[in-house]
Design a protein around this motif. Structure first.
Motif, PDB file in Angstrom:
ATOM      1  N   ASP A  37      47.533  41.236  42.710  1.00  0.00           N
ATOM      2  CA  ASP A  37      46.083  41.212  42.824  1.00  0.00           C
ATOM      3  C   ASP A  37      45.702  40.140  43.845  1.00  0.00           C
ATOM      4  O   ASP A  37      46.570  39.497  44.444  1.00  0.00           O
ATOM      5  CB  ASP A  37      45.452  40.907  41.461  1.00  0.00           C
ATOM      6  N   PHE A  38      44.411  39.890  44.014  1.00  0.00           N
ATOM      7  CA  PHE A  38      43.971  38.840  44.926  1.00  0.00           C
ATOM      8  C   PHE A  38      44.303  37.468  44.334  1.00  0.00           C
ATOM      9  O   PHE A  38      44.072  37.211  43.156  1.00  0.00           O
ATOM     10  CB  PHE A  38      42.462  38.942  45.165  1.00  0.00           C
ATOM     11  N   LEU A  39      44.823  36.608  45.171  1.00  0.00           N
ATOM     12  CA  LEU A  39      45.203  35.258  44.775  1.00  0.00           C
ATOM     13  C   LEU A  39      44.325  34.255  45.499  1.00  0.00           C
ATOM     14  O   LEU A  39      43.975  34.450  46.671  1.00  0.00           O
ATOM     15  CB  LEU A  39      46.671  34.982  45.124  1.00  0.00           C
ATOM     16  N   ASP A  40      43.984  33.160  44.817  1.00  0.00           N
ATOM     17  CA  ASP A  40      43.251  32.103  45.503  1.00  0.00           C
ATOM     18  C   ASP A  40      44.237  31.251  46.307  1.00  0.00           C
ATOM     19  O   ASP A  40      45.467  31.423  46.181  1.00  0.00           O
ATOM     20  CB  ASP A  40      42.428  31.266  44.510  1.00  0.00           C
ATOM     21  N   PRO A  41      43.761  30.352  47.166  1.00  0.00           N
ATOM     22  CA  PRO A  41      44.678  29.581  48.020  1.00  0.00           C
ATOM     23  C   PRO A  41      45.728  28.785  47.253  1.00  0.00           C
ATOM     24  O   PRO A  41      46.861  28.646  47.719  1.00  0.00           O
ATOM     25  CB  PRO A  41      43.734  28.660  48.793  1.00  0.00           C
ATOM     26  N   ARG A  42      45.360  28.272  46.091  1.00  0.00           N
ATOM     27  CA  ARG A  42      46.339  27.514  45.307  1.00  0.00           C
ATOM     28  C   ARG A  42      47.449  28.430  44.804  1.00  0.00           C
ATOM     29  O   ARG A  42      48.630  28.089  44.866  1.00  0.00           O
ATOM     30  CB  ARG A  42      45.644  26.828  44.123  1.00  0.00           C
ATOM     31  N   GLN A  43      47.102  29.596  44.318  1.00  0.00           N
ATOM     32  CA  GLN A  43      48.110  30.555  43.859  1.00  0.00           C
ATOM     33  C   GLN A  43      48.986  31.024  45.010  1.00  0.00           C
ATOM     34  O   GLN A  43      50.194  31.217  44.837  1.00  0.00           O
ATOM     35  CB  GLN A  43      47.422  31.743  43.187  1.00  0.00           C
ATOM     36  N   GLN A  44      48.401  31.196  46.189  1.00  0.00           N
ATOM     37  CA  GLN A  44      49.188  31.564  47.366  1.00  0.00           C
ATOM     38  C   GLN A  44      50.218  30.480  47.675  1.00  0.00           C
ATOM     39  O   GLN A  44      51.369  30.771  48.018  1.00  0.00           O
ATOM     40  CB  GLN A  44      48.266  31.777  48.566  1.00  0.00           C
ATOM     41  N   PHE A  45      49.799  29.218  47.537  1.00  0.00           N
ATOM     42  CA  PHE A  45      50.721  28.101  47.779  1.00  0.00           C
ATOM     43  C   PHE A  45      51.872  28.113  46.777  1.00  0.00           C
ATOM     44  O   PHE A  45      53.039  27.935  47.152  1.00  0.00           O
ATOM     45  CB  PHE A  45      49.965  26.775  47.695  1.00  0.00           C
ATOM     46  N   ILE A  46      51.547  28.331  45.506  1.00  0.00           N
ATOM     47  CA  ILE A  46      52.587  28.349  44.472  1.00  0.00           C
ATOM     48  C   ILE A  46      53.573  29.475  44.737  1.00  0.00           C
ATOM     49  O   ILE A  46      54.803  29.278  44.697  1.00  0.00           O
ATOM     50  CB  ILE A  46      51.960  28.495  43.073  1.00  0.00           C
ATOM     51  N   LEU A  47      53.054  30.665  45.032  1.00  0.00           N
ATOM     52  CA  LEU A  47      53.935  31.802  45.301  1.00  0.00           C
ATOM     53  C   LEU A  47      54.800  31.539  46.528  1.00  0.00           C
ATOM     54  O   LEU A  47      56.015  31.814  46.497  1.00  0.00           O
ATOM     55  CB  LEU A  47      53.101  33.073  45.490  1.00  0.00           C
ATOM     56  N   SER A  48      54.216  31.020  47.580  1.00  0.00           N
ATOM     57  CA  SER A  48      54.991  30.706  48.787  1.00  0.00           C
ATOM     58  C   SER A  48      56.098  29.705  48.481  1.00  0.00           C
ATOM     59  O   SER A  48      57.225  29.825  48.991  1.00  0.00           O
ATOM     60  CB  SER A  48      54.074  30.142  49.878  1.00  0.00           C
ATOM     61  N   ARG A 120      38.276  39.255  37.891  1.00  0.00           N
ATOM     62  CA  ARG A 120      38.102  38.507  39.138  1.00  0.00           C
ATOM     63  C   ARG A 120      39.256  38.749  40.092  1.00  0.00           C
ATOM     64  O   ARG A 120      39.077  38.754  41.318  1.00  0.00           O
ATOM     65  CB  ARG A 120      37.994  36.993  38.833  1.00  0.00           C
ATOM     66  N   GLU A 121      40.445  38.973  39.540  1.00  0.00           N
ATOM     67  CA  GLU A 121      41.634  39.143  40.368  1.00  0.00           C
ATOM     68  C   GLU A 121      41.587  40.407  41.225  1.00  0.00           C
ATOM     69  O   GLU A 121      42.344  40.543  42.185  1.00  0.00           O
ATOM     70  CB  GLU A 121      42.888  39.176  39.485  1.00  0.00           C
ATOM     71  N   LYS A 122      40.707  41.338  40.872  1.00  0.00           N
ATOM     72  CA  LYS A 122      40.593  42.577  41.648  1.00  0.00           C
ATOM     73  C   LYS A 122      39.613  42.442  42.817  1.00  0.00           C
ATOM     74  O   LYS A 122      39.480  43.368  43.621  1.00  0.00           O
ATOM     75  CB  LYS A 122      40.135  43.727  40.745  1.00  0.00           C
ATOM     76  N   ILE A 123      38.965  41.300  42.921  1.00  0.00           N
ATOM     77  CA  ILE A 123      37.935  41.088  43.933  1.00  0.00           C
ATOM     78  C   ILE A 123      38.399  40.041  44.944  1.00  0.00           C
ATOM     79  O   ILE A 123      38.870  38.966  44.574  1.00  0.00           O
ATOM     80  CB  ILE A 123      36.613  40.625  43.298  1.00  0.00           C
ATOM     81  N   HIS A 134      28.955  42.573  51.934  1.00  0.00           N
ATOM     82  CA  HIS A 134      30.229  43.250  52.103  1.00  0.00           C
ATOM     83  C   HIS A 134      31.243  42.499  51.240  1.00  0.00           C
ATOM     84  O   HIS A 134      31.333  41.267  51.320  1.00  0.00           O
ATOM     85  CB  HIS A 134      30.682  43.222  53.562  1.00  0.00           C
ATOM     86  N   PHE A 135      31.994  43.217  50.420  1.00  0.00           N
ATOM     87  CA  PHE A 135      33.025  42.519  49.650  1.00  0.00           C
ATOM     88  C   PHE A 135      34.311  43.338  49.615  1.00  0.00           C
ATOM     89  O   PHE A 135      34.292  44.570  49.677  1.00  0.00           O
ATOM     90  CB  PHE A 135      32.538  42.159  48.240  1.00  0.00           C
ATOM     91  N   LEU A 136      35.426  42.614  49.549  1.00  0.00           N
ATOM     92  CA  LEU A 136      36.750  43.227  49.509  1.00  0.00           C
ATOM     93  C   LEU A 136      37.153  43.438  48.058  1.00  0.00           C
ATOM     94  O   LEU A 136      36.858  42.606  47.191  1.00  0.00           O
ATOM     95  CB  LEU A 136      37.778  42.338  50.213  1.00  0.00           C
ATOM     96  N   VAL A 137      37.835  44.549  47.819  1.00  0.00           N
ATOM     97  CA  VAL A 137      38.206  44.903  46.461  1.00  0.00           C
ATOM     98  C   VAL A 137      39.556  45.612  46.485  1.00  0.00           C
ATOM     99  O   VAL A 137      39.927  46.236  47.491  1.00  0.00           O
ATOM    100  CB  VAL A 137      37.104  45.801  45.837  1.00  0.00           C
ATOM    101  N   ALA A 138      40.289  45.501  45.400  1.00  0.00           N
ATOM    102  CA  ALA A 138      41.560  46.208  45.296  1.00  0.00           C
ATOM    103  C   ALA A 138      41.309  47.710  45.367  1.00  0.00           C
ATOM    104  O   ALA A 138      40.407  48.236  44.709  1.00  0.00           O
ATOM    105  CB  ALA A 138      42.269  45.846  43.993  1.00  0.00           C
ATOM    106  N   GLU A 139      42.100  48.394  46.177  1.00  0.00           N
ATOM    107  CA  GLU A 139      41.895  49.811  46.435  1.00  0.00           C
ATOM    108  C   GLU A 139      41.868  50.639  45.155  1.00  0.00           C
ATOM    109  O   GLU A 139      41.110  51.617  45.045  1.00  0.00           O
ATOM    110  CB  GLU A 139      43.012  50.305  47.356  1.00  0.00           C
TER     111      GLU A 139
END
Length: 260
Positions: A37-48, A120-123, A134-139
């Motif tokens: 799903d969509f990750l915030d910047p902190r979650q992106q850092f943890i995953l990386s 929230r994770e789908k947005i 305009h907003f991005l959403v999980a397909e």
């Protein structure tokens, strides 16, 4: 992947996500692919950080536009070519003939989206303008959102799916404020930014309602620096734009930007 030896690097409240990310990496090592799903910047850092511990795994982040804050991740074996993989991101445009549309803000749209039962994770990122949003959403939930989002804060709206290249990204607006503070402590700067007493600011910080660079921060004495992004639940967020120097009386001149 064992995470016992890396828990110490993350806040206890982050351990659940660390476990999930470690599972994604482990499955990629077993030749499986995971689209998150969509990750915030902190979650992106943890995953990386976890991906970088494995020589057999890679990750691609995509948020629908170049400056995206929230992004989906594709975790895969290192031999897989990810550039052409679909990231499952759709763009929904919200409009209305009601003049009150221009009065709506980010929280209005977010509240109406979540009221539909959407996680929230789908947005992804939400871009608000005077003419709509305009907003991005999980397909996988895009059609549901398009059909069911009919009202935002008592304003009746229309929605349509658009190609990603038609995204009208909002320009981030920062209200610049100059402060003179005794120190660069978190509690001192937050209290000055939101015009609250030092005593009143301690409670939400110690209760885990404050984040620095998307990481929960419960230490009021944490030293801030230029570039740090601070958020306080219920009050918004701001960025330390510059530490301009020290006055003759030993106080720090700090320029901050409050997100509109």
């Amino acid at each position: 992947m064992s995470v016992d030896n890396i828990y110490s690097h993350f806040h206890p409240d982050e351990h659940r996500f660390v476990d999930k990310a470690a599972e994604w990496v482990e499955k990629a090592e077993q030749h499986m692919v995971k689209l998150t799903d969509f990750l915030d910047p902190r979650q992106q850092f943890i995953l990386s950080s976890l991906v970088n511990r494995s020589s057999d795994v890679q990750v691609r982040f995509e948020g629908g536009h170049e400056q995206a804050e929230r992004k989906r991740a594709l975790v895969a074996p290192d031999y897989r070519v990810l550039e052409d993989e679909k990231m499952g991101i759709s763009l929904i445009a919200v409009s209305s003939l009601d003049d009150k549309l221009k009065e709506l803000d980010h929280s209005d749209y977010m509240g109406s989206i979540l009221a539909l039962g959407m996680k929230r994770e789908k947005i992804g990122d939400i871009h608000v303008s005077a003419t709509g949003c305009h907003f991005l959403v999980a397909e996988e939930v895009a059609d549901y959102m398009r059909l069911n989002l009919q009202q935002v804060h008592r304003v009746h709206v229309q929605t349509e799916l658009l190609p990603l290249d038609r995204l009208q990204a909002a320009v981030t607006k920062l209200e610049e404020v100059g402060l003179s503070v005794a120190s660069l402590r978190l509690d001192g700067i937050v209290s000055d930014v939101y015009h609250l007493s030092r005593a009143k600011i301690l409670t939400p910080i110690k209760a885990g309602r404050c984040k620095v660079n998307w990481k929960q921060e419960e230490d009021p004495s944490k030293q801030l620096k230029a570039g740090d992004v601070v958020s306080l639940q219920g009050f918004g967020r701001f960025k330390i734009l510059e530490v301009e120097g020290v006055t003759k009386k030993g106080r720090f001149r700090v320029k901050i930007g409050k997100y509109a």
